[in-house]
Design a protein around this motif. Sequence first.
Motif: not given
Lengths: 297, 503
Positions: B143-152, B172-189
């Motif tokens: 998914r990351a590759r496809a977004m990087q290349s523009g295919e997605l 992602g590390i604080s707040g009531p909905s803390a989930c820790g890492s936002l690893g997958y969201a980096f690519t989107d951003a």
Amino acid sequence: MMERRLRRTSLYIPGTNPGMLANASVYGADSIILDLEDGVPVSEKDAARILVRNALRAIRYRGVEITVRVNALCTPFGKDDFEEIIPLAPDAIRLPKCESPEDVRQADALMSELESRNEIQPGTVQIIAITESASGGTKLSEIAAASPRIAALNYGAEDYTADIGAVRTKEGHELDDIRAKVIVAARIAGVQALDSVFGDVNDMDGLYAEAFRVRQLGFDGKSVIHPRQISVVHSAFTPSEKEIGFAERVMKAFHEAASRGAGVIALDGRMIDAPVVARAQKIIALAEAAGCLLIEG
Amino acid sequence: MPSDRRVTIMSMEKDSRKKFFFTGEQKDIPSIRKKREGGKIAATLEEAFRLAEVRDGMTISFHHHLRDGDLVVNMALDVLAKMGIRDLVLAPSALFPVHEDILRHVRSGVVRSIEGSVNGPVGRAASEGLFSSPVILRSHGGRARAMQSGELHVDIAVIGAPAADAMGNLSGISGPSACGSLGYAFTDAQYADRVIAVTDNLVSYPAVPFSIPQTLVDWVVPVERIGIPEKIVSGTLRVTRDPLRLIIARQVAKIVEESGLFLDGFSMQAGAGGISLAASAFIREKMKAAGIRGSFISGGITGQSVEMLEEGLFSSLLDVQSFDLEAVASLASNRNHAEMSASFYANTASKGCSVDMLDVAVLGATQVDLDFNVNVNTESDGILLHGVGGHMDTAAGAAMTVIVTPLFRGRMPMVVDRVLTVTTPGHTVDVVVTERGVAVNPQRKDLLENLRGKGIPLVEIGDLKKMAEELTGVPAAPLFGEKVIGIVEYRDGTIIDTIRQRI
């Protein structure tokens, strides 16, 4: 006849549980008890019998002894159990309520008849006798000698304790007497002595202590009711390095004497006689089973 | 002396001169305007979508760090539906049962297709032929590759952020909905045209420490809740007590021990499923006994991984997804617990991903076949129920890939002639461990050498299949129609398999 098969652990598998029946040989126990008796409610006796029969037909159990705890012939279920199970020739049946040599002879006769009818060599299926009463406890030698099928003596702790009017305790001293009787009778007959279950499946320390103690008393193994008890009992039945070392030296002396044709075996200037050799052989067998002496293969 | 220099004066229009020379007038700098007007905050998600100029047919992306507790995807789709937007392409990094609501939007025409991942009810609907075009299934790295290349090409990324400030620094590390890492969201951003952050925890500027910087975020939408905490992160995940699974797990640890990889600097990745967690526990014991100090644990991080870091068994954790509260807390406080993006984790088009540094990967399967191909997408009945996750990436990178599976589940054998769907190709799979035996890929003669004579029940993969079939019989094959409902894309963008409609 010296009973040689390893039975450090005998795992009870309820005959009503198909998942466990399918996986019985995977848990690592030496012997499996497919249970039609006390582990099965009265209303399920017929279902369990059919399930166990089908399991014996369909499943190729590898690397374990397969035994079936049938219902005693004095119950309404016993005869049907024998008739369905014996034709499938499990390694042994575990015979509960074995209180007299007559109980053994009765089972033996029925088994021989069923074996012949099904083209199985009579005497193939062995018997592990389970004695559960005070009276039975006084007849263990006769029970052990009542049939060549007898491979081991076992006792039912709950029923025996109830019968003698004792209270079942964690320390288990109420069983001291029956344990001693079973061991002596088994040794005289040249069969195995098997100890009963440790009911608390969450107390691994207690289990280990009891298993270690009964091994020291002379038992060849113990029944277990949960797979997680298996490795604990196996470690209790694993000889120490010192024991293994000594056993290896005894066997070396034994083989050396045999090759020289000498009638007397000496080790460290002392005479080694038959029982010591027998015990050394047992220790080696336990050590091998525990993987202490890994043979490249 | 007269100069030889000549100055060429370009004739310029009055307006164009403005572009070259400072005229003293204030340029319209959006960021300054935003700062003056209260940052990038949009009052509602609808307003943010309007500012983002959402149109029919756009591709909208989401991350799955809020797992089955996610409220963002459903929230966004409800808003888009209300706005009358249609024919959207959804590009989630993964989906969970909570996202079953997507089907309503598919049926009403709001969502046209899905690229990236499906799960449970959505996958089942795909298998039944609900979507007009096939679902595209990609791994995390793919998914990351496809977004990087523009295919997605993602038009709008919607990023659920457990903590955010008004300028769009996300964490992602604080707040009531803390989930820790936002690893997958980096690519989107990084690659989406426009980025909308949705948060239930607006903090004062700047939100340090942040994962995703404000430089990538367009708007921030404060909402009541972005997730249900107890479904986002579990309490400490428990190791299985199932005797069969423990047998498999113990075998895995033994294999790792004898593999030749069990040395100082050892690295591993294991799933958070019952068997994997137990295997990690047994490996942990062996590391202690052998005095081994590992380099890293990567992938999905659990409390157990954290404990191994704190015990000094590993020097670091590379976290692309935090599974429980212990992991979240550790990420927040331990410098050796690092967050990594999906690209860092598994993108072949990046300048290097962590899976290539892995010694051992312990992964699951829905099926394995005689060529060691692994299926994780469809169940034995051929229904599409799972996304790819990081499976094919991790298997490709690890020095030793171990697949764990019971020999049969219910009455279905797990080792078959040919998997219904090839997710991970056999040449990347090294060992298959079941409770009844261990099969090593014949191409790994080195591993076979190391594992022989160590009390490991080595068998041929064909024997495992036979053992399974002895008990279960040979199941009837599921029936498929002509219509392709899913395309499984390999890490490099090529098509490794297709999934047809179940009839």
